[in-house]
Structure formats: structure tokens, C-alpha cells
Scaffold this motif. Structure first.
Motif, PDB file in Angstrom:
ATOM      1  N   VAL A  69       0.883  -1.167   0.000  1.00  0.00           N
ATOM      2  CA  VAL A  69       0.000   0.000   0.000  1.00  0.00           C
ATOM      3  C   VAL A  69       0.917   1.212   0.000  1.00  0.00           C
ATOM      4  O   VAL A  69       1.781   1.349   0.885  1.00  0.00           O
ATOM      5  CB  VAL A  69      -0.923   0.027   1.242  1.00  0.00           C
ATOM      6  N   LEU A  70       0.795   2.052  -1.014  1.00  0.00           N
ATOM      7  CA  LEU A  70       1.653   3.221  -1.171  1.00  0.00           C
ATOM      8  C   LEU A  70       3.136   2.859  -1.117  1.00  0.00           C
ATOM      9  O   LEU A  70       3.954   3.581  -0.567  1.00  0.00           O
ATOM     10  CB  LEU A  70       1.335   4.266  -0.086  1.00  0.00           C
ATOM     11  N   GLY A  71       3.474   1.704  -1.677  1.00  0.00           N
ATOM     12  CA  GLY A  71       4.858   1.294  -1.763  1.00  0.00           C
ATOM     13  C   GLY A  71       5.430   0.616  -0.532  1.00  0.00           C
ATOM     14  O   GLY A  71       6.594   0.230  -0.523  1.00  0.00           O
ATOM     15  N   TYR A  72       4.644   0.472   0.522  1.00  0.00           N
ATOM     16  CA  TYR A  72       5.101  -0.198   1.738  1.00  0.00           C
ATOM     17  C   TYR A  72       4.442  -1.575   1.824  1.00  0.00           C
ATOM     18  O   TYR A  72       3.241  -1.708   1.563  1.00  0.00           O
ATOM     19  CB  TYR A  72       4.732   0.609   2.986  1.00  0.00           C
ATOM     20  N   TYR A  73       5.215  -2.577   2.221  1.00  0.00           N
ATOM     21  CA  TYR A  73       4.655  -3.917   2.374  1.00  0.00           C
ATOM     22  C   TYR A  73       3.587  -3.933   3.458  1.00  0.00           C
ATOM     23  O   TYR A  73       3.558  -3.069   4.327  1.00  0.00           O
ATOM     24  CB  TYR A  73       5.753  -4.931   2.709  1.00  0.00           C
ATOM     25  N   VAL A  74       2.720  -4.940   3.402  1.00  0.00           N
ATOM     26  CA  VAL A  74       1.597  -5.075   4.328  1.00  0.00           C
ATOM     27  C   VAL A  74       1.762  -6.353   5.138  1.00  0.00           C
ATOM     28  O   VAL A  74       2.032  -7.422   4.584  1.00  0.00           O
ATOM     29  CB  VAL A  74       0.256  -5.126   3.566  1.00  0.00           C
ATOM     30  N   THR A  75       1.586  -6.236   6.446  1.00  0.00           N
ATOM     31  CA  THR A  75       1.541  -7.390   7.336  1.00  0.00           C
ATOM     32  C   THR A  75       0.158  -7.428   7.959  1.00  0.00           C
ATOM     33  O   THR A  75      -0.287  -6.434   8.545  1.00  0.00           O
ATOM     34  CB  THR A  75       2.607  -7.291   8.454  1.00  0.00           C
ATOM     35  N   VAL A  76      -0.542  -8.551   7.803  1.00  0.00           N
ATOM     36  CA  VAL A  76      -1.894  -8.700   8.336  1.00  0.00           C
ATOM     37  C   VAL A  76      -1.838  -9.666   9.521  1.00  0.00           C
ATOM     38  O   VAL A  76      -1.350 -10.781   9.384  1.00  0.00           O
ATOM     39  CB  VAL A  76      -2.869  -9.215   7.258  1.00  0.00           C
ATOM     40  N   THR A  77      -2.319  -9.194  10.673  1.00  0.00           N
ATOM     41  CA  THR A  77      -2.372 -10.021  11.874  1.00  0.00           C
ATOM     42  C   THR A  77      -3.746  -9.888  12.508  1.00  0.00           C
ATOM     43  O   THR A  77      -4.463  -8.919  12.250  1.00  0.00           O
ATOM     44  CB  THR A  77      -1.310  -9.592  12.912  1.00  0.00           C
ATOM     45  N   GLU A  78      -4.112 -10.854  13.334  1.00  0.00           N
ATOM     46  CA  GLU A  78      -5.422 -10.801  14.002  1.00  0.00           C
ATOM     47  C   GLU A  78      -5.585  -9.535  14.818  1.00  0.00           C
ATOM     48  O   GLU A  78      -6.656  -8.950  14.857  1.00  0.00           O
ATOM     49  CB  GLU A  78      -5.603 -12.015  14.917  1.00  0.00           C
ATOM     50  N   ASP A  79      -4.528  -9.122  15.503  1.00  0.00           N
ATOM     51  CA  ASP A  79      -4.621  -7.952  16.375  1.00  0.00           C
ATOM     52  C   ASP A  79      -4.015  -6.703  15.734  1.00  0.00           C
ATOM     53  O   ASP A  79      -3.690  -5.741  16.419  1.00  0.00           O
ATOM     54  CB  ASP A  79      -3.950  -8.232  17.723  1.00  0.00           C
ATOM     55  N   GLY A  80      -3.909  -6.696  14.398  1.00  0.00           N
ATOM     56  CA  GLY A  80      -3.300  -5.566  13.697  1.00  0.00           C
ATOM     57  C   GLY A  80      -4.084  -4.282  13.795  1.00  0.00           C
ATOM     58  O   GLY A  80      -3.522  -3.195  13.745  1.00  0.00           O
ATOM     59  N   GLY A  81      -5.412  -4.367  13.908  1.00  0.00           N
ATOM     60  CA  GLY A  81      -6.249  -3.173  14.036  1.00  0.00           C
ATOM     61  C   GLY A  81      -6.213  -2.289  12.801  1.00  0.00           C
ATOM     62  O   GLY A  81      -6.003  -2.755  11.675  1.00  0.00           O
ATOM     63  N   ARG A  82      -6.421  -0.992  13.027  1.00  0.00           N
ATOM     64  CA  ARG A  82      -6.397  -0.009  11.944  1.00  0.00           C
ATOM     65  C   ARG A  82      -5.012   0.026  11.316  1.00  0.00           C
ATOM     66  O   ARG A  82      -4.021  -0.174  12.002  1.00  0.00           O
ATOM     67  CB  ARG A  82      -6.733   1.383  12.484  1.00  0.00           C
ATOM     68  N   PRO A  83      -4.923   0.336  10.022  1.00  0.00           N
ATOM     69  CA  PRO A  83      -3.618   0.396   9.377  1.00  0.00           C
ATOM     70  C   PRO A  83      -2.707   1.418  10.067  1.00  0.00           C
ATOM     71  O   PRO A  83      -3.115   2.541  10.344  1.00  0.00           O
ATOM     72  CB  PRO A  83      -3.938   0.853   7.955  1.00  0.00           C
ATOM     73  N   HIS A  84      -1.487   0.979  10.347  1.00  0.00           N
ATOM     74  CA  HIS A  84      -0.466   1.858  10.913  1.00  0.00           C
ATOM     75  C   HIS A  84       0.895   1.368  10.466  1.00  0.00           C
ATOM     76  O   HIS A  84       1.061   0.213  10.102  1.00  0.00           O
ATOM     77  CB  HIS A  84      -0.564   1.894  12.452  1.00  0.00           C
ATOM     78  N   LEU A  85       1.865   2.266  10.453  1.00  0.00           N
ATOM     79  CA  LEU A  85       3.214   1.914  10.050  1.00  0.00           C
ATOM     80  C   LEU A  85       3.995   1.387  11.249  1.00  0.00           C
ATOM     81  O   LEU A  85       3.876   1.906  12.355  1.00  0.00           O
ATOM     82  CB  LEU A  85       3.941   3.128   9.460  1.00  0.00           C
ATOM     83  N   ALA A  86       4.790   0.355  11.014  1.00  0.00           N
ATOM     84  CA  ALA A  86       5.636  -0.224  12.053  1.00  0.00           C
ATOM     85  C   ALA A  86       7.047  -0.369  11.495  1.00  0.00           C
ATOM     86  O   ALA A  86       7.240  -0.460  10.282  1.00  0.00           O
ATOM     87  CB  ALA A  86       5.094  -1.593  12.477  1.00  0.00           C
ATOM     88  N   ASP A  87       8.025  -0.408  12.380  1.00  0.00           N
ATOM     89  CA  ASP A  87       9.423  -0.554  11.969  1.00  0.00           C
ATOM     90  C   ASP A  87       9.699  -1.983  11.529  1.00  0.00           C
ATOM     91  O   ASP A  87       9.051  -2.926  11.987  1.00  0.00           O
ATOM     92  CB  ASP A  87      10.361  -0.216  13.123  1.00  0.00           C
ATOM     93  N   GLY A  88      10.694  -2.142  10.672  1.00  0.00           N
ATOM     94  CA  GLY A  88      11.117  -3.465  10.244  1.00  0.00           C
ATOM     95  C   GLY A  88      10.210  -4.059   9.196  1.00  0.00           C
ATOM     96  O   GLY A  88       9.325  -3.421   8.667  1.00  0.00           O
ATOM     97  N   ARG A  89      10.416  -5.333   8.922  1.00  0.00           N
ATOM     98  CA  ARG A  89       9.568  -6.056   7.967  1.00  0.00           C
ATOM     99  C   ARG A  89       9.251  -7.423   8.490  1.00  0.00           C
ATOM    100  O   ARG A  89       9.835  -8.251   8.890  1.00  0.00           O
ATOM    101  CB  ARG A  89      10.253  -6.117   6.602  1.00  0.00           C
TER     102      ARG A  89
END
Length: 89
Positions: A69-89
């Protein structure tokens, strides 16, 4: 949102959410984290009206390691909640 309800957001609501994320280029590599409901809501909001049946079949919408999304990879988790940026991959 109650169990069994579909999260419906417009493309404008997704744009507003992503626009308001705290961007920080000094943190190094970042990726989106979100839950499956938000992942599907973003896909739904930007689905082309002329998409074929396979592309619009939400049952087939499973996150992959190459989703961005907008050039950043996406990680989907059960407790991920609203989209937010996190460090690392």
C-alpha cells in the motif's frame, strides 16, 4: 463493529486514514500492519468497477508477502487493528 459485519469504508476514508499516518523516514524500513478486516476494506474501496469475478471474490482475498500500500509492504495479523506503520519487515 459487531461480529460478522463487513467493514465498509470509502476510498476517501482510506485516503484520509493513510494521509494522517505518522510518516518518519528516519526510522528505516517500515511496513503497514493491519487486521484482515482493514486489509479487505482497503481492497474493496479501490476495486475497479470492471473487475472480473475472480478479482471481486472477497473469499479469495488472502494477504501475500508481496502486497503493498503506497509502496510499503503489508503485514496482516489478528490484532493488527487499523492500518499503521511499524518498523522493520
Amino acid at each position: 463493529m459487531r461480529a460478522g459485519e463487513t467493514l465498509m469504508v470509502s476510498s476517501q476514508e482510506v485516503y484520509d486514514l493513510l494521509r494522517d499516518v505518522e510518516w518518519n523516514d528516519d526510522r528505516g524500513p517500515q511496513h503497514w500492519v493491519m487486521n484482515l478486516e482493514w486489509y479487505k476494506a482497503i481492497r474493496r474501496a479501490f476495486l475497479r468497477p470492471d473487475a472480473d469475478d475472480d478479482a471481486s471474490d472477497e473469499a479469495k482475498w488472502e494477504p501475500t508477502v508481496i502486497d503493498t500500500v503506497l509502496g510499503y509492504y503489508v503485514t496482516v495479523t489478528e490484532d493488527g487493528g487499523r492500518p499503521h506503520l511499524a518498523d522493520g519487515r
